[in-house]
Design an enzyme around this catalytic site. Sequence first.
Site, PDB file in Angstrom:
ATOM      1  N   CYS A 182       1.184  -1.366   0.382  1.00 37.07           N
ATOM      2  CA  CYS A 182       0.167   0.014   0.027  1.00 37.07           C
ATOM      3  C   CYS A 182       1.117   1.241   0.257  1.00 37.07           C
ATOM      4  CB  CYS A 182      -0.843   0.154   1.564  1.00 37.07           C
ATOM      5  SG  CYS A 182      -1.305   0.980   1.683  1.00 37.07           S
ATOM      6  N   CYS A 242       0.136   3.602   2.968  1.00 33.26           N
ATOM      7  CA  CYS A 242       1.077   3.111   4.225  1.00 33.26           C
ATOM      8  C   CYS A 242       2.528   3.164   4.218  1.00 33.26           C
ATOM      9  CB  CYS A 242       1.205   1.869   4.389  1.00 33.26           C
ATOM     10  SG  CYS A 242      -0.784   1.273   3.568  1.00 33.26           S
ATOM     11  N   CYS A 256       9.105  27.451   5.847  1.00 30.77           N
ATOM     12  CA  CYS A 256       8.925  28.235   4.118  1.00 30.77           C
ATOM     13  C   CYS A 256       8.339  27.303   2.916  1.00 30.77           C
ATOM     14  CB  CYS A 256       9.850  29.328   4.178  1.00 30.77           C
ATOM     15  SG  CYS A 256      10.713  28.949   2.874  1.00 30.77           S
ATOM     16  N   CYS A 288      11.251  26.493   0.527  1.00 33.52           N
ATOM     17  CA  CYS A 288      12.150  25.925   1.663  1.00 33.52           C
ATOM     18  C   CYS A 288      12.857  24.962   1.290  1.00 33.52           C
ATOM     19  CB  CYS A 288      12.880  26.259   2.705  1.00 33.52           C
ATOM     20  SG  CYS A 288      12.256  28.631   2.696  1.00 33.52           S
TER      21      CYS A 288
END
Length: 362
Positions: free
Chosen positions: A53, A56, A175, A178
């Site tokens: 998955c 997951c 940010c 960033c």
Amino acid sequence: MRFHVRTALVALAATALATLSRAENVIDLTPENFAQVIDGSKPALVEFFAPWCGHCKNLAPTYEDLATTYLPHKDDVIIAKVDADKHKELGQKFGVSGFPTIKWFPKGSTTPEDYSGGRDLDDFVQFINNKAGLKVKPKKIVAPTDVLVLDATNFDEEVIESDANVLVEFYAPWCGHCKNLAPTYAKLASTFKTEKNCRVANFDATTSQSIPGRYGVQGYPTIKFFAKGQKDAPEDYNGGRSEEDFVRFLNEKCGTQRAAGGGLTEDAGLIPELDAIIADFVKASKAEKAKLLSKAKSIAEKTKTKFADYYVKALEKSHAAADYASKEFERLDRMLQRPAAQEQKDNMSIRRNILKVFQRDV
Ligand SMILES: *[C@@H]1O[C@H](CO)[C@@H](O)[C@H](O)[C@H]1NC(C)=O
């Protein structure tokens, strides 16, 4: 050589171990231990997952960080997971129909409630603290990078007083731009990690007023290049944000020959004057070859460039055996596929680049 390889292997093993031990902080539940671990004596958060998955897999690092966060409180709360694909009976018992399904088992109960909160570490921590009456701070294990981390205490020493060129990203933890740049910036730092003359650094601007203020930092990220010899007047980096863009900029500024993605460019270490000798050499007669060899020797003596002597060696060996360059090229090519210290790889890459000149079409 052997020492370098061993160092690299030890480093690899250490990384693998660190990863392993972190993953092990999440308790694995099976039909054998489930009733024992989830017995109501402690509250527990349990993730029901399947190995295939994708959601997951995306959750896994956060979930590991969560387990690490609560490790010092393992007597107060359990962070666990169940492979509900392998242990279908456990999934069925708790009505799991999709992955991941996360359930909270309150203290004193073995009947869970669904967790439907957010999937960030902070969301989980807030939920658990709230439920379990704890005041634990989220602990994020950021993967270590080669970025030089600056703050107000080391900035002057590492940037201003150092002999190296330094690229500095001023950022703020909140940010978004960033955060987007972070993986590229980490790769860039790794690509330049052995270039003592060209360092890749960052500075969390929320930790200090004085240093970002000194350079008029207002928005994030602000990227500045502190060139050797001109540390009082850093240059703004306004180029593109791909690794290639940064690598091109640093190569130009630092005089390096790094390739995006790591390693060296294909013309790294080449000396055009000696490349020209090789071009003549491969077409020359036996007598002319001897002359070209002595010419190469005198150029090598004058240039004093690091790999000039290797040109002479390669020419000498090729003089003795015509297929030397192609065979040695292939040998180095194979060696470069194996793990080795970066300095060693750089040395082999340059020798390979020089040998390749023997195979150039002229
Ligand atoms: C490159 O490696 C070879 C073999 O290990 C060594 O002999 C040589 O000195 C190295 N060259 C440079 C310039 O570091």
